[in-house]
Motif scaffolding. Structure first.
Motif, PDB file in Angstrom:
ATOM      1  N   VAL A   1       0.860  -1.182   0.000  1.00 18.81           N
ATOM      2  CA  VAL A   1       0.000   0.000   0.000  1.00 18.81           C
ATOM      3  C   VAL A   1       0.900   1.237   0.000  1.00 18.81           C
ATOM      4  CG1 VAL A   1      -1.801   1.270   1.237  1.00 18.81           C
ATOM      5  CG2 VAL A   1      -1.824  -1.231   1.210  1.00 18.81           C
ATOM      6  N   ARG A   2       0.858   1.988  -1.096  1.00 19.85           N
ATOM      7  CA  ARG A   2       1.733   3.150  -1.233  1.00 19.85           C
ATOM      8  C   ARG A   2       0.964   4.430  -0.921  1.00 19.85           C
ATOM      9  NH1 ARG A   2       5.497   3.872  -5.885  1.00 19.85           N
ATOM     10  NH2 ARG A   2       6.482   4.957  -4.169  1.00 19.85           N
ATOM     11  N   VAL A   3       1.546   5.250  -0.040  1.00 13.10           N
ATOM     12  CA  VAL A   3       0.869   6.478   0.399  1.00 13.10           C
ATOM     13  C   VAL A   3       1.787   7.662   0.117  1.00 13.10           C
ATOM     14  CG1 VAL A   3      -0.270   7.627   2.339  1.00 13.10           C
ATOM     15  CG2 VAL A   3      -0.147   5.124   2.299  1.00 13.10           C
ATOM     16  N   TRP A   4       1.223   8.734  -0.440  1.00 14.61           N
ATOM     17  CA  TRP A   4       2.009   9.938  -0.753  1.00 14.61           C
ATOM     18  C   TRP A   4       1.475  11.115   0.055  1.00 14.61           C
ATOM     19  CZ3 TRP A   4       1.991  12.818  -6.142  1.00 14.61           C
ATOM     20  CH2 TRP A   4       3.059  13.738  -6.175  1.00 14.61           C
ATOM     21  N   SER A   5       2.336  11.686   0.862  1.00 14.50           N
ATOM     22  CA  SER A   5       1.997  12.906   1.583  1.00 14.50           C
ATOM     23  C   SER A   5       2.616  14.069   0.824  1.00 14.50           C
ATOM     24  CB  SER A   5       2.553  12.822   3.012  1.00 14.50           C
ATOM     25  OG  SER A   5       2.585  14.095   3.608  1.00 14.50           O
ATOM     26  N   ALA A   6       1.760  14.796   0.078  1.00 14.55           N
ATOM     27  CA  ALA A   6       2.255  15.846  -0.816  1.00 14.55           C
ATOM     28  C   ALA A   6       1.372  17.078  -0.670  1.00 14.55           C
ATOM     29  CB  ALA A   6       2.199  15.346  -2.270  1.00 14.55           C
TER      30      ALA A   6
ATOM     31  N   VAL B   1       5.568   4.933   2.610  1.00 17.34           N
ATOM     32  CA  VAL B   1       5.116   6.326   2.586  1.00 17.34           C
ATOM     33  C   VAL B   1       6.170   7.181   1.891  1.00 17.34           C
ATOM     34  CG1 VAL B   1       4.308   8.261   3.992  1.00 17.34           C
ATOM     35  CG2 VAL B   1       3.996   5.915   4.835  1.00 17.34           C
ATOM     36  N   LEU B   2       5.713   8.050   0.990  1.00 16.75           N
ATOM     37  CA  LEU B   2       6.595   9.064   0.416  1.00 16.75           C
ATOM     38  C   LEU B   2       6.114  10.431   0.902  1.00 16.75           C
ATOM     39  CD1 LEU B   2       8.843   9.942  -1.635  1.00 16.75           C
ATOM     40  CD2 LEU B   2       7.003  10.187  -3.313  1.00 16.75           C
ATOM     41  N   GLY B   3       7.044  11.227   1.410  1.00 23.45           N
ATOM     42  CA  GLY B   3       6.738  12.618   1.738  1.00 23.45           C
ATOM     43  C   GLY B   3       7.494  13.503   0.775  1.00 23.45           C
ATOM     44  N   SER B   4       6.831  14.494   0.197  1.00 25.76           N
ATOM     45  CA  SER B   4       7.544  15.399  -0.701  1.00 25.76           C
ATOM     46  C   SER B   4       7.097  16.828  -0.445  1.00 25.76           C
ATOM     47  CB  SER B   4       7.294  15.022  -2.163  1.00 25.76           C
ATOM     48  OG  SER B   4       5.969  15.330  -2.513  1.00 25.76           O
TER      49      SER B   4
END
Ligand SMILES: C[S@@+](CC[C@H](N)C(=O)[O-])C[C@H]1O[C@@H](n2cnc3c(N)ncnc32)[C@H](O)[C@@H]1O
Length: 269
Positions: free
Chosen positions: A100-105, A133-136
């Motif tokens: 499950v891939r989550v992006w906090s953008a 999780v990716l944060g950008s």
């Protein structure tokens, strides 16, 4: 935005564009006006023309304006009621035995993506080994802070209070008085990258994309580009989370159906 027809306010915006690492064109005028007016008051400046000259000549004022324009306010578990909806989404998705891939953008200083990783560890019904999780963010400075994962309680920020939704916050942060270091088990789930949501385009499809508390500042001409990025980065059955005062632009509302309308959680149609 130059030449004879330029208004004094536009002169200030041009000066910002030329001398401050900030893109005034992205943001709506009322937001820019509020921040610039506040700085003008602080410096006892009467007119936009006078303030433009000040910006040209005074490096310290350029820095102070840059700080005032950068909207980096964030919290762990900001708007806790939304996190209850996200909890259900993560339970359901991780139970399907897939990544499950989550992006906090945008992620600002990292507290939002770390909250996702902490929630995944904290809830026994979420399989955290499946969560990535990716944060950008556009701000290098915010990302530096995010990678470090160190936060401080101050007069205006209560980190222990922000972590209250967790059953046992000490499992996720190491506390030394007013300083909180995010533990490696949480950091391991989160990557950080520089990304401009208006200019840099889509990223890999994500199962969940959080884009909270940025759209409110963005000029209507750039909202379309930002939403194109979000849409192209969302898996076919993906979930989109906006900030509590933000909405899907009217022309696109048929592409989303609310999972929880009030908490601004939408499923892609
Ligand atoms: C108010 S914070 C929101 C952080 C978090 N999502 C939250 O709701 O707490 C807004 C962030 O947007 C970032 N930002 C501004 N313009 C951006 C852009 N064009 N692309 C990506 N991030 C941007 C700012 O650097 C700031 O960190």
């Amino acid at each position: 935005m130059s030449g004879e027809s330029e208004t004094p306010f536009e002169g200030v915006l041009r000066q910002i564009d030329d001398t401050v690492p900030f893109e005034p064109g992205y943001y709506n005028e009322s937001y820019l006006d509020r921040r610039i007016t506040a700085r003008m008051r602080r410096r006892d400046t009467e007119s936009h023309g006078e303030y433009e000259r000040l910006l040209r000549e005074d490096e310290e004022e350029r820095q102070a304006l840059m700080d005032a324009l950068t909207i980096n306010v964030t919290e762990f578990f900001r708007n806790p009621e939304m996190w209850e909806v996200l909890r259900d989404v993560l339970r359901e998705r991780t139970s399907e035995q897939r990544r499950v891939r989550v992006w906090s953008a945008p992620s600002a200083d990292g507290r939002e993506p770390y909250s996702i990783a902490m929630l995944a560890h904290d809830d026994p019904e979420i399989d955290e080994s499946r969560v990535e999780v990716l944060g950008s963010d556009i701000s290098e400075e915010a990302l530096e802070n995010a990678r470090e994962g160190v936060y401080h309680t101050t007069r205006t920020t209560d980190i222990a209070g922000e972590l209250e939704p967790l059953s046992d916050p000490d499992r996720y942060v190491e506390r030394d008085d007013d300083t909180f270091q995010v533990r490696p088990t949480v950091q391991r789930l989160v990557d950080f990258e520089t990304h401009d949501l208006i200019r840099d385009g889509a990223r890999d499809p994500f199962d969940v994309v959080l884009c909270r508390n940025l759209l409110i500042y963005i000029d209507v001409d750039h909202k379309g580009a930002l939403f194109d990025t979000l849409e192209a980065s969302l898996a076919d059955d993906g979930v989109l989370v906006l900030g509590m005062t933000e909405s899907v632009p009217p022309g696109r509302s048929d592409r989303y159906e609310p999972i929880d309308k009030r908490r601004r959680v939408f499923g892609r149609v």
